[in-house]
Design a protein around this motif. Structure first.
Motif, PDB file in Angstrom:
ATOM      1  N   ASP A  36       0.823  -1.209   0.000  1.00 22.86           N
ATOM      2  CA  ASP A  36       0.000   0.000   0.000  1.00 22.86           C
ATOM      3  C   ASP A  36       0.852   1.251   0.000  1.00 22.86           C
ATOM      4  OD1 ASP A  36      -2.691  -1.158   0.188  1.00 22.86           O
ATOM      5  OD2 ASP A  36      -2.003  -1.895   2.125  1.00 22.86           O
ATOM      6  N   GLY A  37       1.818   1.261   0.909  1.00 26.09           N
ATOM      7  CA  GLY A  37       2.685   2.431   1.005  1.00 26.09           C
ATOM      8  C   GLY A  37       3.451   2.673  -0.276  1.00 26.09           C
ATOM      9  N   ILE A  38       3.943   1.607  -0.861  1.00 26.08           N
ATOM     10  CA  ILE A  38       4.691   1.730  -2.109  1.00 26.08           C
ATOM     11  C   ILE A  38       3.806   2.303  -3.203  1.00 26.08           C
ATOM     12  CG2 ILE A  38       5.789   0.418  -3.955  1.00 26.08           C
ATOM     13  CD1 ILE A  38       6.812  -1.502  -1.799  1.00 26.08           C
ATOM     14  N   ALA A  39       2.611   1.737  -3.323  1.00 21.45           N
ATOM     15  CA  ALA A  39       1.677   2.201  -4.352  1.00 21.45           C
ATOM     16  C   ALA A  39       1.369   3.687  -4.159  1.00 21.45           C
ATOM     17  CB  ALA A  39       0.394   1.380  -4.307  1.00 21.45           C
ATOM     18  N   ALA A  40       1.070   4.055  -2.927  1.00 23.81           N
ATOM     19  CA  ALA A  40       0.742   5.446  -2.625  1.00 23.81           C
ATOM     20  C   ALA A  40       1.910   6.360  -2.995  1.00 23.81           C
ATOM     21  CB  ALA A  40       0.395   5.591  -1.148  1.00 23.81           C
ATOM     22  N   ARG A  41       3.111   5.942  -2.549  1.00 27.23           N
ATOM     23  CA  ARG A  41       4.299   6.756  -2.804  1.00 27.23           C
ATOM     24  C   ARG A  41       4.597   6.885  -4.293  1.00 27.23           C
ATOM     25  NH1 ARG A  41       7.077   9.391  -4.043  1.00 27.23           N
ATOM     26  NH2 ARG A  41       9.032  10.371  -3.379  1.00 27.23           N
ATOM     27  N   ALA A  42       4.280   5.847  -5.042  1.00 26.24           N
ATOM     28  CA  ALA A  42       4.562   5.871  -6.473  1.00 26.24           C
ATOM     29  C   ALA A  42       3.433   6.545  -7.252  1.00 26.24           C
ATOM     30  CB  ALA A  42       4.771   4.448  -6.994  1.00 26.24           C
ATOM     31  N   GLY A  43       2.344   6.812  -6.554  1.00 32.99           N
ATOM     32  CA  GLY A  43       1.223   7.468  -7.213  1.00 32.99           C
ATOM     33  C   GLY A  43       0.457   6.543  -8.137  1.00 32.99           C
ATOM     34  N   VAL A  44       0.533   5.263  -7.877  1.00 33.19           N
ATOM     35  CA  VAL A  44      -0.232   4.307  -8.692  1.00 33.19           C
ATOM     36  C   VAL A  44      -1.166   3.506  -7.794  1.00 33.19           C
ATOM     37  CG1 VAL A  44       1.603   4.075 -10.392  1.00 33.19           C
ATOM     38  CG2 VAL A  44       1.490   2.491  -8.467  1.00 33.19           C
ATOM     39  N   SER A  45      -1.954   2.693  -8.425  1.00 35.57           N
ATOM     40  CA  SER A  45      -2.897   1.888  -7.672  1.00 35.57           C
ATOM     41  C   SER A  45      -2.226   0.623  -7.132  1.00 35.57           C
ATOM     42  CB  SER A  45      -4.074   1.509  -8.568  1.00 35.57           C
ATOM     43  OG  SER A  45      -4.849   0.516  -7.961  1.00 35.57           O
ATOM     44  N   ARG A  46      -2.762   0.181  -5.999  1.00 36.89           N
ATOM     45  CA  ARG A  46      -2.348  -1.069  -5.400  1.00 36.89           C
ATOM     46  C   ARG A  46      -2.240  -2.203  -6.413  1.00 36.89           C
ATOM     47  NH1 ARG A  46      -2.536  -3.599  -1.062  1.00 36.89           N
ATOM     48  NH2 ARG A  46      -3.965  -5.335  -1.212  1.00 36.89           N
ATOM     49  N   THR A  47      -3.305  -2.346  -7.190  1.00 37.64           N
ATOM     50  CA  THR A  47      -3.396  -3.428  -8.165  1.00 37.64           C
ATOM     51  C   THR A  47      -2.247  -3.378  -9.161  1.00 37.64           C
ATOM     52  OG1 THR A  47      -5.755  -2.982  -7.988  1.00 37.64           O
ATOM     53  CG2 THR A  47      -5.055  -4.654  -9.555  1.00 37.64           C
ATOM     54  N   THR A  48      -1.892  -2.188  -9.561  1.00 30.04           N
ATOM     55  CA  THR A  48      -0.844  -2.024 -10.565  1.00 30.04           C
ATOM     56  C   THR A  48       0.488  -2.579 -10.071  1.00 30.04           C
ATOM     57  OG1 THR A  48      -1.958  -0.016 -11.269  1.00 30.04           O
ATOM     58  CG2 THR A  48       0.268  -0.361 -12.068  1.00 30.04           C
ATOM     59  N   VAL A  49       0.764  -2.341  -8.802  1.00 29.97           N
ATOM     60  CA  VAL A  49       2.005  -2.877  -8.240  1.00 29.97           C
ATOM     61  C   VAL A  49       2.023  -4.394  -8.368  1.00 29.97           C
ATOM     62  CG1 VAL A  49       3.407  -3.104  -6.155  1.00 29.97           C
ATOM     63  CG2 VAL A  49       2.216  -0.962  -6.635  1.00 29.97           C
ATOM     64  N   TYR A  50       0.911  -5.015  -7.986  1.00 31.97           N
ATOM     65  CA  TYR A  50       0.848  -6.478  -8.050  1.00 31.97           C
ATOM     66  C   TYR A  50       0.921  -6.993  -9.486  1.00 31.97           C
ATOM     67  CZ  TYR A  50      -0.110  -7.243  -3.112  1.00 31.97           C
ATOM     68  OH  TYR A  50       0.006  -7.318  -1.757  1.00 31.97           O
ATOM     69  N   LYS A  51       0.575  -6.142 -10.410  1.00 28.99           N
ATOM     70  CA  LYS A  51       0.631  -6.558 -11.810  1.00 28.99           C
ATOM     71  C   LYS A  51       2.071  -6.777 -12.261  1.00 28.99           C
ATOM     72  CE  LYS A  51      -1.683  -6.096 -16.059  1.00 28.99           C
ATOM     73  NZ  LYS A  51      -3.060  -5.803 -16.503  1.00 28.99           N
ATOM     74  N   TRP A  52       2.991  -6.033 -11.678  1.00 27.53           N
ATOM     75  CA  TRP A  52       4.369  -6.078 -12.154  1.00 27.53           C
ATOM     76  C   TRP A  52       5.314  -6.799 -11.208  1.00 27.53           C
ATOM     77  CZ3 TRP A  52       4.991  -4.764 -17.063  1.00 27.53           C
ATOM     78  CH2 TRP A  52       4.008  -3.953 -17.652  1.00 27.53           C
ATOM     79  N   TRP A  53       4.996  -6.797  -9.935  1.00 26.81           N
ATOM     80  CA  TRP A  53       5.872  -7.474  -8.978  1.00 26.81           C
ATOM     81  C   TRP A  53       5.062  -8.394  -8.067  1.00 26.81           C
ATOM     82  CZ3 TRP A  53       6.517  -2.162  -9.913  1.00 26.81           C
ATOM     83  CH2 TRP A  53       7.725  -1.799 -10.526  1.00 26.81           C
ATOM     84  N   PRO A  54       5.675  -9.473  -7.636  1.00 23.30           N
ATOM     85  CA  PRO A  54       4.949 -10.431  -6.801  1.00 23.30           C
ATOM     86  C   PRO A  54       4.828  -9.986  -5.341  1.00 23.30           C
ATOM     87  CG  PRO A  54       7.172 -11.193  -7.209  1.00 23.30           C
ATOM     88  CD  PRO A  54       6.991  -9.954  -8.028  1.00 23.30           C
TER      89      PRO A  54
END
Lengths: 187, 187
Positions: A19-37
Motif C-alpha cells: 500500500d505504502g509503495i503504491a501510494a508513494r509511487a502514485g499508482v494503484s495497489r493493483t498495478t504494483v501487483y501486476k508487475w511485482w509479486p
DNA sequence: CATATACTGTACATCGTGTCCAGTAATTCG
DNA sequence: CGAATTACTGGACACGATGTACAGTATATG
C-alpha cells in the motif's frame, strides 16, 4: 516504472507494505501487483537499479589495497545510504520467502563475491595471494563481518572496519613468501 | 512452563505464530500472551533454555584448537538442530522488533563472543595470540561467516567450514613469532 | 470458606496480503 | 473510423496473524 522502484528504494521505504509503495509511487495497489509479486521484489529491483555502479572494483596498486577499498565502499553504502536498511529488510523477508532469498544471492551477493574472487585470482597471478585457497570461504570471511554488523547491530559499522577486517584476514590470504607484505601488516 | 517453550523451540516451531505455539503447548492463546510479549520471545527463551551448555568452550591444548573446536560446535548446532532455523527466524524478527534484536545480542551473541574473547586473551597470555588486536573484530571475523551462511544459504554449512575459517584468519590472529604455528597452517 | 492467581475460550478490532472485478483511458491495428 | 489490446483504477473481499477484552472456571493458599 523502474524509476518509481528505484526512487522508492532510496526513500528507505521499508515497512510501508505494498500500500505504502503504491501510494508513494502514485499508482494503484493493483498495478504494483501486476508487475511485482511482492513489496520485497519492488524494493530489491529499486535497490539493484540504484547500486549498479557499486559492483566492480576500482583499480589499485596491490591486491590488499583493492580488497580493502572494496570492503570500505561496501561499508559506506550499507551504512550511509538506505541500501543498508533495505538489505536488512530484504534479508528478513528472505527467511520467509525463498524467492527473495534467491534473488538476493544472485543479484546482490554473488556479483560482489565474484568481484572479490576475481581480485583474488588476479592476486594469485601477481604472486600476492596464496594459491590453493577456497575463494568462497575467503569471500565469506571478508564480507560476512559487514553483513553481520548490519543485521545485528551489536557493533557499529565504523570507517575503520574494512581495514580491521583486512588486518585480521590478510596474513592468511597473502602469499607466504611475500614477507614484505605480511610483515608490514603484522605491525 | 519453560519446558513448553524449550520443547517448542526444539520442535522447530517457526512460522506457526502464537496460535500454533499455544496449540502445540496445549494451552490457551491468552495464556501465552500473559507470559510473553510475542511468539519470538517464547521461542528465544526456549532456544536459550535448550542451548545453555553450548556457551563455554571445552579445554584444548592450543588456542587455535580451542577456537576451531568452538566454531565447529556452533556450525553443528545451527546446522543439525532446530536452533539454526530458530536463529534465522529470530534474526528476521529482530529487524522489525528491536526488543528481539537486543535479546538476541545480549542472550545469544554476546555470551559466545565473550567466550571467544576470553580464549583470545588467554592466548595472548600464553604467547599464542598476537597482542593488540581488536577482539570485537576478531570475533566478527570468526563468527560472521557462520551466521552469513546460515542466513543467506548461498553456501552450505559444511563440516570443514570452521577449519577453513581458521585457515584464513588464524595467521592474522597468531602471535608473529609463533613461526611453527603459522608455517604449519600455511601449508 | 474466602480470596487471589492462573487458565480457558470466545469474540473482536486491526492490519497487511493477495485476488477479483467492473469500469476507464490510451494506444494500436485493420 | 471502429475494434481490440493493454494498462491502470479503485473498491470489495477473503484470509491469516496479531493483540486485547471479558466473562467464566479451576486450584491453591490463608
Amino acid at each position: 516504472m523502474l524509476d518509481a522502484a528505484a526512487e522508492l528504494a532510496l526513500e528507505g521505504a521499508w515497512g510501508t507494505g505494498v500500500d505504502g509503495i503504491a501510494a508513494r509511487a502514485g499508482v494503484s495497489r493493483t498495478t504494483v501487483y501486476k508487475w511485482w509479486p511482492s513489496s520485497a521484489a519492488v524494493l530489491l529491483e529499486g535497490l539493484l537499479e540504484r547500486t549498479r555502479g557499486t559492483i566492480e572494483s576500482t583499480p589499485s596498486a596491490t591486491t590488499r589495497e583493492a580488497l580493502a577499498g572494496y570492503l570500505t565502499a561496501l561499508v559506506i553504502v550499507v551504512r550511509d545510504s538506505p541500501a543498508g536498511a533495505l538489505l536488512r529488510g530484504l534479508t528478513a523477508a528472505s527467511v520467509a520467502d525463498p524467492v527473495v532469498g534467491r534473488a538476493l544471492i544472485v543479484d546482490w551477493l554473488a556479483p560482489r563475491r565474484g568481484a572479490v574472487v576475481r581480485l583474488l585470482i588476479e592476486g594469485v597471478r601477481r604472486g600476492e595471494v596464496r594459491p590453493g585457497l577456497d575463494y568462497e570461504v575467503v569471500a565469506d570471511v571478508l564480507f560476512a563481518p559487514i553483513y553481520y554488523r548490519l543485521m545485528y547491530e551489536h557493533q557499529p559499522l565504523t570507517d575503520r572496519l574494512a581495514e580491521q577486517i583486512m588486518t585480521v584476514s590478510w596474513p592468511g590470504i597473502a602469499a607466504v613468501d611475500a614477507t614484505t607484505e605480511s610483515t608490514r601488516i603484522t605491525k
